[in-house]
Design an enzyme around this catalytic site. Structure first.
Site, short mmCIF file in Angstrom:
data_model
loop_
_atom_site.label_atom_id
_atom_site.label_comp_id
_atom_site.label_asym_id
_atom_site.label_seq_id
_atom_site.Cartn_x
_atom_site.Cartn_y
_atom_site.Cartn_z
N VAL A 1 0.83 -1.20 0.00
CA VAL A 1 0.00 0.00 0.00
C VAL A 1 0.87 1.26 0.00
O VAL A 1 0.65 2.18 -0.79
CB VAL A 1 -0.96 0.01 1.21
CG1 VAL A 1 -1.74 1.32 1.27
CG2 VAL A 1 -1.91 -1.17 1.14
N ARG B 1 13.43 -1.93 6.47
CA ARG B 1 14.55 -2.45 5.69
C ARG B 1 14.98 -1.42 4.66
O ARG B 1 14.48 -1.39 3.52
CB ARG B 1 14.15 -3.76 5.01
CG ARG B 1 13.81 -4.87 5.99
CD ARG B 1 13.59 -6.20 5.28
NE ARG B 1 12.43 -6.14 4.40
CZ ARG B 1 11.19 -6.36 4.80
NH1 ARG B 1 10.93 -6.64 6.08
NH2 ARG B 1 10.18 -6.29 3.95
N GLY C 1 -2.81 -14.97 -4.34
CA GLY C 1 -2.39 -13.83 -3.54
C GLY C 1 -3.50 -13.19 -2.73
O GLY C 1 -3.28 -12.15 -2.10
N LYS D 1 -13.05 -4.38 11.53
CA LYS D 1 -13.80 -3.46 10.68
C LYS D 1 -15.22 -3.25 11.21
O LYS D 1 -15.76 -2.14 11.16
CB LYS D 1 -13.84 -4.00 9.25
CG LYS D 1 -12.46 -4.07 8.60
CD LYS D 1 -12.49 -4.85 7.30
CE LYS D 1 -11.11 -4.95 6.68
NZ LYS D 1 -11.10 -5.80 5.47
#
Length: 433
Positions: free
Chosen positions: A16, A48, A188, A206
């Protein structure tokens, strides 16, 4: 038009975050025109730093998120790292240093939304989180703003794309749960560890956020009743089809008829094929809102993924930046009703119960008596021999009328103790009628 750019700090640069950074760069002129001032990506905090991030100036990368937030010139912070910590501390630090926040962090907002809203209000800043629920679907802002003058009585929706994909494949192809999960993982849609999705934790977070907005009361994650969908079987779908239904993992938020309490729950349920949510396929999300004046409203679209979620983040960024220029803030927390959240046992619903019973006279009468003793009325009963050919056993499917969930679950426990009941094969709530 203001010429000094509004400076944005990005916390997290995964799927994102990287898409947010790309859109901010490629659509810079459009964002400037829509906001009324240029926006500049001033820093990107990551874990990272050695990872190659195409399109992002390496000079913007830092591992010291706190130092980035304390620079003194950051106007807006976009938080897309997820989890509780360090996200909670970093958002608080952003407020303390004069930056409004745009977040996609459903878990944190469901757990500590009240405290974060209080911190934003204390410092006169914004906390926006459209991306935390249902990805690109405009839902949070319409409920916070467009329906602010209305009374929402019920919200029912599919708010997790992974589970909807799995259940849709089970329904349309006859696949078993594991086979459908394997396909979702290969494409995925499901994480390597799908627990948060398939056990309903993601949807419950949510649901807590939406319930708070819908009912102007504080609903925490712990207030949401949750059941996963790992026990849903091909036999359940076969039963659903015989009833003219399908099965979805639903978030259901309701205001009591007397208006004195609310309920919030997440669980698999059978819904009629005529219900708008029944036709939601693949990994899409959809939310059905029932308001007193507006009536029934449907919000539909992609509920996850880098681009859809980034779209919601950028929409919030534009709104927050406009507020900055106007020296104003948008709507904050609305929890004036302080309604209690009722336990699941008080929810009125229906059950579809599949029993393995002894195939002999009097069994149906014994089962019916057990329902009657618990104050539960039976709608329909279907009895047939076991499809696997097991002798002296039959399958008994009972669909109840509406009753308190506590009475229904009590009936099931009593049925388990009957000598003639070999086992309770499945229990499924029936909703959306």
């Amino acid at each position: 038009m203001r010429t000094r750019p509004l400076k944005v700090a990005l916390l997290g640069c995964g799927v994102v975050g990287s898409e947010v950074a790309r859109i901010m760069t490629t659509h810079a002129d459009d964002l400037t025109a829509r906001i009324g001032a240029p926006v500049e990506l001033a820093g990107v905090a990551v874990r990272r730093p050695s990872k190659v991030r195409e399109g992002i100036d390496p000079a913007l990368i830092t591992t010291d998120a706190t130092a980035l937030l304390k620079r003194g010139d950051i106007d807006v912070v976009i938080e897309v790292i997820g989890g509780i910590e360090p996200a909670r501390t970093l958002i608080t630090t952003a407020f303390e240093n004069g930056a409004s926040v745009v977040s996609a962090n459903k878990a944190l907002l469901a757990q500590d939304g009240a405290a974060l809203h209080a911190a934003a209000e204390q410092h006169g800043l914004d906390l926006y989180y459209e991306a935390a629920v249902a990805g690109a679907i405009p839902l949070v802002r319409p409920m916070r703003e467009s329906l602010a003058g209305d009374k929402i009585n019920r919200v029912i929706g599919i708010v997790n794309g992974t589970t909807n994909f799995i259940l849709d494949k089970m329904d349309s192809t006859g696949a078993g749960y594991q086979e459908a999960l394997d396909e979702a993982t290969a494409l995925g849609y499901a994480e390597a560890d799908p627990t948060a999705d398939v056990e309903g934790y993601d949807a419950a977070a949510k649901a807590a956020i939406l319930a708070g907005i819908a009912f102007h009361t504080r609903v925490r994650l712990d207030d949401v009743y949750r059941e996963g969908m790992t026990e849903v079987s091909s036999a359940d779908f076969a039963s659903a089809k015989r009833m003219g239904c399908t099965i979805k993992l639903l978030a259901i938020l309701e205001r009591a008829a007397d208006g004195a309490s609310v309920t919030a729950r997440v669980h698999p349920a059978m819904i009629p094929l005529t219900h708008p949510l029944a036709s939601v396929r693949e990994a899409y999300n959809a939310v059905f809102v029932e308001a007193e004046a507006a009536g029934r409203l449907m919000f539909y679209g992609p509920g996850a993924g880098g681009s859809p979620t980034a779209s919601a983040v950028l929409g919030d960024l534009v709104a927050v930046c406009r507020n900055k220029l106007a020296e104003a803030t948008g709507p904050g927390e609305s929890a004036y009703t302080q309604l209690p959240v009722s336990a699941m046992g008080e929810v009125v619903t229906r059950y579809h119960i599949s029993l393995d019973v002894a195939d002999k006279p009097g069994v149906l009468a014994q089962v019916a008596t057990t329902f009657a003793e618990h104050g539960v009325s039976i709608d329909t009963v279907r009895q047939q021999g076991r499809p696997d050919g097991v002798g002296n056993e039959a399958s008994l499917v009972v669909v109840t009328h509406r009753a308190p969930d506590a009475a229904l679950s009590g009936t099931v426990e009593a049925l388990r103790k009957l000598d003639t009941v070999r086992g309770v094969a499945s229990i499924m709530r029936v909703e959306g009628e």
